[in-house]
Write a protein that holds these residues in place. Sequence first.
Motif, short mmCIF file in Angstrom:
data_model
loop_
_atom_site.label_atom_id
_atom_site.label_comp_id
_atom_site.label_asym_id
_atom_site.label_seq_id
_atom_site.Cartn_x
_atom_site.Cartn_y
_atom_site.Cartn_z
N GLY A 1 0.82 -1.20 0.00
CA GLY A 1 0.00 0.00 0.00
C GLY A 1 0.86 1.25 0.00
N PRO A 2 0.21 2.41 0.10
CA PRO A 2 0.94 3.67 0.11
C PRO A 2 1.76 3.80 1.38
N PRO A 3 2.86 4.55 1.33
CA PRO A 3 3.70 4.70 2.52
C PRO A 3 2.98 5.44 3.63
N GLY A 4 3.44 5.28 4.84
CA GLY A 4 2.88 5.98 5.98
C GLY A 4 3.43 7.39 6.08
N ALA A 5 3.46 7.90 7.31
CA ALA A 5 3.92 9.26 7.53
C ALA A 5 5.39 9.40 7.13
N GLU A 6 5.73 10.52 6.51
CA GLU A 6 7.09 10.80 6.07
C GLU A 6 7.30 12.30 6.06
N VAL A 7 8.52 12.73 5.75
CA VAL A 7 8.79 14.16 5.66
C VAL A 7 7.90 14.76 4.57
N GLY A 8 7.18 15.80 4.90
CA GLY A 8 6.24 16.40 3.97
C GLY A 8 4.80 16.03 4.26
N SER A 9 4.59 14.99 5.08
CA SER A 9 3.23 14.58 5.43
C SER A 9 2.61 15.53 6.45
N THR A 10 1.30 15.63 6.41
CA THR A 10 0.53 16.28 7.47
C THR A 10 -0.17 15.18 8.24
N VAL A 11 0.04 15.15 9.54
CA VAL A 11 -0.49 14.06 10.35
C VAL A 11 -1.38 14.60 11.46
N ARG A 12 -2.34 13.77 11.85
CA ARG A 12 -3.17 14.08 13.01
C ARG A 12 -2.96 12.96 14.01
N ILE A 13 -2.53 13.32 15.21
CA ILE A 13 -2.22 12.33 16.24
C ILE A 13 -3.02 12.63 17.50
N ARG A 14 -3.16 11.62 18.34
CA ARG A 14 -3.92 11.77 19.58
C ARG A 14 -3.09 11.29 20.76
#
Length: 353
Positions: A278-291
Amino acid sequence: MRVGFSGRPSSLSGMPAPSPREQMTRYVSACSQLGLGCLELPAVVLFGKGGWRNQYLAACTESSPAQSASGRASGSVDVLVRMRPSDCLGACAQHAQAPRHAEADYARHLVKMVGGRLATVLVKSEHSLTAPDLAPPGGQGAARIGLVLNWSDQAAILAAARAVRRSAQFMMLPLLNLGSERPSRLERSAERALGVCRSENRGGDSYLFVSLPRSGRTPPHAAPSDIRALLAAVNRFEEETACEIGVIFSGPGSEAHAHQAAGMARELKRPVVGGRTGPPGAEVGSTVRIRDVELGLDMQYAIVRPEHASVTAGRLSSESPVARAIMGRPPGARVEVAAPDGRVVYELLEVRN
């Protein structure tokens, strides 16, 4: 997972030797271009054959390089510096000279000053780890000493464990010999070695050294199945412990094997969806939402290079503990991050690349 090798990058061989800090910048740049995340250099390559005290004093007058919150020099490459056993360890042999602790102290401070992560030393059973003056001083700014241990040398492992318990300035780093075991046994050996060292080191990130087979006049080629099995074991260990492991190849052809292994490691980090990668996970350039799982607090960040980071502006350094824990992970993953008051559990809710 960071993958690298022990030695000097081939692209820099024969180049004139500038100051250690300038050399460090070149080595980091060369490894970044190869897609590698760590490098071990002999101290003689970085600092020369002697005069560590003078080089340390000279380095004190230079401007300091930009470093991330994790203590790395910018460039996202861990550089370890290999010292000689005689510089920091005693020996059982009667003719052996006493360790030159003063020189070792200057080297350790110099390693940290130029952006290195650890000073490493290969420990064998004939080295003495029982001298009362072995434990290095815990002064500010000195790099820790990583005790690299052949995992078949039980006497060295036990002695190193005693040294680590006596001083937090030491840490245990396992070395496995590629080609000496079947892939299934190699996986178990890697997981056991990493587990023992993590326990003795009291947690944290670590490194696993891999010795390539030495035979014949040309560099032998390690079986891809062995490398893949080893990386799979490291990947599982990282997921179970929420830590990061650097895998460092040493021996003939180490740079080429590290480049091959880095590609395999990246594939392991890609989540599998419907039997396909599948597509890669979080990386440099990603926008992430964490809890924050305990507080129930949701946060959104853009993962950026260290030089562009600003937490107040919502830009998280790729070298921060939180970013390092979630990079490569798919939405839904949970990670643990060390904090001053304990470990914080975060859930990765969303990744936008």
